[in-house]
Design a protein around this motif. Structure first.
Motif, PDB file in Angstrom:
ATOM      1  N   VAL A 510       2.676   6.786 -11.631  1.00  0.00           N
ATOM      2  CA  VAL A 510       2.250   6.704 -10.297  1.00  0.00           C
ATOM      3  C   VAL A 510       3.310   6.135  -9.519  1.00  0.00           C
ATOM      4  CG1 VAL A 510       1.394   4.226 -10.884  1.00  0.00           C
ATOM      5  CG2 VAL A 510       0.307   5.608  -9.127  1.00  0.00           C
ATOM      6  N   GLU A 511       3.286   6.821  -8.364  1.00  0.00           N
ATOM      7  CA  GLU A 511       4.522   6.612  -7.341  1.00  0.00           C
ATOM      8  C   GLU A 511       3.742   5.217  -6.504  1.00  0.00           C
ATOM      9  OE1 GLU A 511       5.231   9.887  -4.699  1.00  0.00           O
ATOM     10  OE2 GLU A 511       6.431  10.874  -6.030  1.00  0.00           O
ATOM     11  N   THR A 512       4.468   4.247  -6.909  1.00  0.00           N
ATOM     12  CA  THR A 512       4.156   3.025  -6.216  1.00  0.00           C
ATOM     13  C   THR A 512       5.311   1.984  -6.340  1.00  0.00           C
ATOM     14  OG1 THR A 512       2.508   1.066  -6.067  1.00  0.00           O
ATOM     15  CG2 THR A 512       2.842   2.299  -8.353  1.00  0.00           C
ATOM     16  N   SER A 513       5.464   0.962  -5.638  1.00  0.00           N
ATOM     17  CA  SER A 513       6.293   0.025  -5.882  1.00  0.00           C
ATOM     18  C   SER A 513       5.877  -0.798  -6.781  1.00  0.00           C
ATOM     19  CB  SER A 513       6.711  -0.907  -4.648  1.00  0.00           C
ATOM     20  OG  SER A 513       5.519  -1.796  -4.357  1.00  0.00           O
ATOM     21  N   GLU A 514       6.666  -1.177  -7.977  1.00  0.00           N
ATOM     22  CA  GLU A 514       6.156  -2.072  -8.924  1.00  0.00           C
ATOM     23  C   GLU A 514       5.434  -3.453  -8.382  1.00  0.00           C
ATOM     24  OE1 GLU A 514       8.900  -3.111 -12.224  1.00  0.00           O
ATOM     25  OE2 GLU A 514       9.310  -0.982 -12.457  1.00  0.00           O
ATOM     26  N   ASP A 515       6.103  -4.020  -7.596  1.00  0.00           N
ATOM     27  CA  ASP A 515       5.298  -5.229  -6.845  1.00  0.00           C
ATOM     28  C   ASP A 515       3.999  -5.031  -6.555  1.00  0.00           C
ATOM     29  OD1 ASP A 515       7.567  -6.324  -7.729  1.00  0.00           O
ATOM     30  OD2 ASP A 515       8.531  -6.732  -5.654  1.00  0.00           O
ATOM     31  N   ALA A 516       3.773  -4.013  -5.765  1.00  0.00           N
ATOM     32  CA  ALA A 516       2.492  -3.510  -5.072  1.00  0.00           C
ATOM     33  C   ALA A 516       1.591  -3.568  -6.136  1.00  0.00           C
ATOM     34  CB  ALA A 516       2.669  -2.466  -3.994  1.00  0.00           C
ATOM     35  N   PHE A 517       1.840  -2.666  -7.066  1.00  0.00           N
ATOM     36  CA  PHE A 517       1.037  -2.315  -8.355  1.00  0.00           C
ATOM     37  C   PHE A 517       0.680  -3.432  -9.196  1.00  0.00           C
ATOM     38  CE2 PHE A 517       0.387   0.277 -12.349  1.00  0.00           C
ATOM     39  CZ  PHE A 517      -0.709   1.399 -11.499  1.00  0.00           C
ATOM     40  N   ALA A 518       1.586  -4.282  -9.247  1.00  0.00           N
ATOM     41  CA  ALA A 518       1.308  -5.500 -10.268  1.00  0.00           C
ATOM     42  C   ALA A 518       0.393  -6.349  -9.427  1.00  0.00           C
ATOM     43  CB  ALA A 518       2.672  -6.399 -10.465  1.00  0.00           C
ATOM     44  N   LEU A 519       0.136  -6.403  -8.107  1.00  0.00           N
ATOM     45  CA  LEU A 519      -0.570  -7.253  -7.142  1.00  0.00           C
ATOM     46  C   LEU A 519      -2.185  -6.800  -7.303  1.00  0.00           C
ATOM     47  CD1 LEU A 519       1.651  -8.177  -4.385  1.00  0.00           C
ATOM     48  CD2 LEU A 519       0.761  -9.727  -6.289  1.00  0.00           C
ATOM     49  N   ARG A 520      -2.268  -5.525  -7.720  1.00  0.00           N
ATOM     50  CA  ARG A 520      -3.702  -4.960  -7.759  1.00  0.00           C
ATOM     51  C   ARG A 520      -4.335  -5.733  -8.565  1.00  0.00           C
ATOM     52  NH1 ARG A 520      -3.220   1.584  -7.250  1.00  0.00           N
ATOM     53  NH2 ARG A 520      -2.108   1.630  -5.351  1.00  0.00           N
ATOM     54  N   ILE A 521      -5.712  -5.748  -8.482  1.00  0.00           N
ATOM     55  CA  ILE A 521      -6.660  -6.277  -9.244  1.00  0.00           C
ATOM     56  C   ILE A 521      -7.743  -5.130  -9.842  1.00  0.00           C
ATOM     57  CG2 ILE A 521      -8.682  -7.870  -9.376  1.00  0.00           C
ATOM     58  CD1 ILE A 521      -7.140  -9.455  -7.135  1.00  0.00           C
ATOM     59  N   PRO A 522      -8.157  -5.340 -11.045  1.00  0.00           N
ATOM     60  CA  PRO A 522      -8.936  -4.227 -11.567  1.00  0.00           C
ATOM     61  C   PRO A 522     -10.282  -4.247 -10.964  1.00  0.00           C
ATOM     62  CG  PRO A 522      -7.807  -5.196 -13.283  1.00  0.00           C
ATOM     63  CD  PRO A 522      -7.507  -6.005 -12.215  1.00  0.00           C
ATOM     64  N   ASN A 523     -11.105  -3.209 -10.414  1.00  0.00           N
ATOM     65  CA  ASN A 523     -12.280  -3.209  -9.769  1.00  0.00           C
ATOM     66  C   ASN A 523     -13.345  -3.704 -10.833  1.00  0.00           C
ATOM     67  OD1 ASN A 523     -14.244  -0.877 -10.551  1.00  0.00           O
ATOM     68  ND2 ASN A 523     -12.254   0.264  -9.963  1.00  0.00           N
ATOM     69  N   ASN A 524     -14.279  -4.275 -10.280  1.00  0.00           N
ATOM     70  CA  ASN A 524     -15.476  -5.122 -11.129  1.00  0.00           C
ATOM     71  C   ASN A 524     -16.329  -4.099 -11.711  1.00  0.00           C
ATOM     72  OD1 ASN A 524     -14.479  -7.547 -10.710  1.00  0.00           O
ATOM     73  ND2 ASN A 524     -15.794  -7.832  -8.874  1.00  0.00           N
ATOM     74  N   ALA A 525     -16.662  -2.937 -10.879  1.00  0.00           N
ATOM     75  CA  ALA A 525     -17.526  -1.818 -11.536  1.00  0.00           C
ATOM     76  C   ALA A 525     -16.639  -1.047 -12.700  1.00  0.00           C
ATOM     77  CB  ALA A 525     -17.593  -0.671 -10.409  1.00  0.00           C
ATOM     78  N   MET A 526     -15.505  -0.944 -12.781  1.00  0.00           N
ATOM     79  CA  MET A 526     -14.863  -0.484 -13.963  1.00  0.00           C
ATOM     80  C   MET A 526     -15.081  -1.469 -14.993  1.00  0.00           C
ATOM     81  SD  MET A 526     -10.779   0.124 -14.482  1.00  0.00           S
ATOM     82  CE  MET A 526     -10.541  -1.634 -14.414  1.00  0.00           C
TER      83      MET A 526
END
Ligand code: FES
Length: 570
Positions: A510-526
């Protein structure tokens, strides 16, 4: 032959031996308890339609055993009907393997003939046989004959996908669709495409666990019963030679199975099953071995789902041995079969009788077949794709993700006219791995959005942590590991992210900066959609199942316990 294992039950003069003998005597000949006791582990079941006929096959095996001095003992074992069992047959593969292993160990059995057919039945039997390590040989139930509908052959499984897409696209009526049902399943036997059942039978022969030349024989063909009879005779020889799985299955055997898998264009499910069987044997087989050994093997077989013909044609054209003769130089000549002879010894007299169905090496269907193993920031532990079943123009693709948190979410939204999706989008489905679903269902080949089908789109890039039916096709990246429910990065992808698939470069990112991706939080619905059973097999399974890249076995079932039983309760 060293002392029979069954002598420990029957050979004494004490009360326990009396009990064992007396309850089994029931008209048996006087010397029955001094003879080899051979189990016929049978996955026949009225709820496994592909294996319904195995009673007749078992009878032929038993005749062969009896003729050569053994005592045949039919042992019904857990059976999994792929089309019937919910939520998915794969959830129960390890349970079937565990139950079969334990029953073989618990009973007075010296060797076993394993009867399977439908997708998970041969894998579970192989896993059990590897862990109990008694002399064992497989008889495959064979594919069904070709059925036709309106004068055209129907491949079971593959044509279900094709016909249902036609209904969705409005080019086939619902009434015609239903009418094709009874034409598709023409005879006894398992699916007649190069789906998982056919694949597993053929690569089990390539492994060396089936009498060479028998796999792929159609279920109603009298030569199947002849082969079953011969296998019944052979198993007594196996016992005399102490030919147990651990004595002849090696990395070389698995290498040959991978070559066969690529050359026949077999199902991706074989990857996870072979890894699981190797794990039981302690053989160091990795996901990368499939790419290293198989990805340069020419695909020679023109069978559905990717091609034209069906298993009846394949058998008529020369079958597995004819295929393997074409790639003989890629096989490991040291690998032995159940007969004690090397696999390559069976290839001298194995001509191709129809080079439309089985191609010569010089004219392959695909120059480089097999499975490609992808890695990247979306699949750190690997994912696979079958390039031969994909659209060549999509093997390098960059597209906008449209993400679905579960198969239910997918079904609820995929045909929404307002769904923001186009032909270049990448459909991402998560929550379908071993833990998340649970059981890693065959849902990765997501149906395309209705509006795109109507516009003539027939393939899109799809990415999923589940599996794909062996009868399906398309540009589908599957077995993504770790899965979303195990903390894999697939859980962090959002609709709108750019996904880059590069099959030649073996990447999925996935095209993203590693830092930004690592800061993401899985969504609760999932997360709420991940399976969370409170008891029973499903709880045990989720707590212990491993990821796809290591075979999705339970962690405590890896390896072998052998056949020793140390205690007795009488
Ligand atoms: Fe049994 Fe396909 S459903 S092999």
């Amino acid at each position: 032959m060293s002392q029979l294992r069954s002598v420990k039950w029957y050979g004494g003069e004490d009360r326990n031996s009396y009990i064992h003998r007396a309850w089994m005597r029931r008209g048996a000949p006087g010397d029955a308890f001094a003879r080899p006791q051979i189990a016929v582990a049978n996955t026949a079941s009225d709820l496994t339609p592909c294996n319904m006929h195995l009673g007749e096959v078992a009878a032929a095996v038993k005749n062969g055993i009896y003729e050569t001095g053994g005592i045949p003992l039919e042992l019904p074992v857990v059976s999994l009907g792929e089309t019937q069992v919910r939520p998915t047959a794969m959830l129960w593969r390890n349970m079937a393997a565990m139950a079969t292993e334990e029953m073989l160990r618990a009973n007075p059995i010296d060797a076993v003939v394993l009867l399977g057919g439908c997708d998970k039945t041969i894998p579970s039997l192989l896993m059990a046989a590897a862990s109990v390590d008694l002399p064992a040989v497989v008889v495959p139930g064979g594919p069904m004959l070709t059925g036709t509908f309106r004068g055209v052959p129907l491949g079971c499984g593959t044509d279900v996908w094709r016909l249902s897409e036609e209904v969705r696209a409005g080019t086939l009526s619902q009434e015609q669709f239903v009418r094709s049902e009874s034409a598709m399943i023409r005879s006894r036997g398992h699916c007649n495409t190069m789906g998982t059942a056919s694949t597993m039978a053929l690569i089990t022969e390539a492994l060396g666990m089936i009498v060479p030349g028998l796999a792929g024989t159609p279920a109603p063909d009298s030569r199947l019963l002849e082969g079953a009879h011969a296998t019944g005779r052979l198993v007594v020889d196996l016992l005399r030679a102490d030919r147990r799985p651990s004595t002849f299955l090696t990395k070389a055997s698995f290498s040959n199975a991978i070559v066969a898998l690529a050359a026949i264009g077999g199902s991706t499910n074989a990857v996870v099953h072979l890894l699981a069987v190797a794990g039981r044997l302690g053989i160091d087989l990795t996901l990368d071995d499939f790419d290293r050994i198989g990805s340069h093997v020419p695909m020679l077989v023109d069978l559905q789902p990717a091609g034209r013909f069906l298993m009846e044609d394949f058998h008529r054209a020369g079958g597995l041995l004819a295929v393997l003769r074409e790639v003989r130089d890629l096989l490991d000549s040291t690998a032995l079969t159940i007969t004690g002879k090397p696999l390559v010894d069976y290839l001298d007299d194995a001509p191709i009788w129809d080079s439309e169905v089985i191609r010569d090496r010089a004219a392959p269907i695909v120059v480089e077949g097999g499975v490609a193993v992808l890695r990247g920031n979306l699949a750190p532990d690997g994912a696979i794709i079958k390039p031969a079943a994909a659209s060549p123009n999509l093997l390098q693709h960059r597209g906008r993700a449209v993400v679905f948190d579960s198969i239910e979410d997918f079904h609820a939204r995929i045909d929404d006219p307002d769904l923001d999706v186009d032909a270049d989008s990448v459909l991402v489905l998560r929550g379908c791995g071993p833990k998340g679903y649970p059981g890693m269902p065959e849902v990765s080949n997501m149906p395309l959005p209705k509006k795109l089908l109507a516009a003539g789109v027939r393939d899109m890039v799809r990415v999923c942590d589940g599996r794909m039916s062996g009868t399906a096709y398309g540009t589908v990246v599957l077995h993504v590991a770790p899965e979303a429910a195990a903390g894999g990065p697939l859980a962090l992808v959002r609709t709108g992210d750019i996904i880059v698939l590069d099959v030649p470069g073996r990447r999925l990112d996935v095209e993203t900066s590693e830092d930004a991706f690592a800061l993401r939080i899985p969504n609760n619905a999932m997360i709420a959609g991940f399976a969370n059973p409170q008891r029973g097999w499903e709880r045990l399974y989720i707590d212990h199942v491993m990821q796809a890249d290591t075979g999705a076995d339970l962690d405590f079932l890896v390896g072998a316990s052998g056949s020793t039983v140390s205690r007795e309760s009488h």
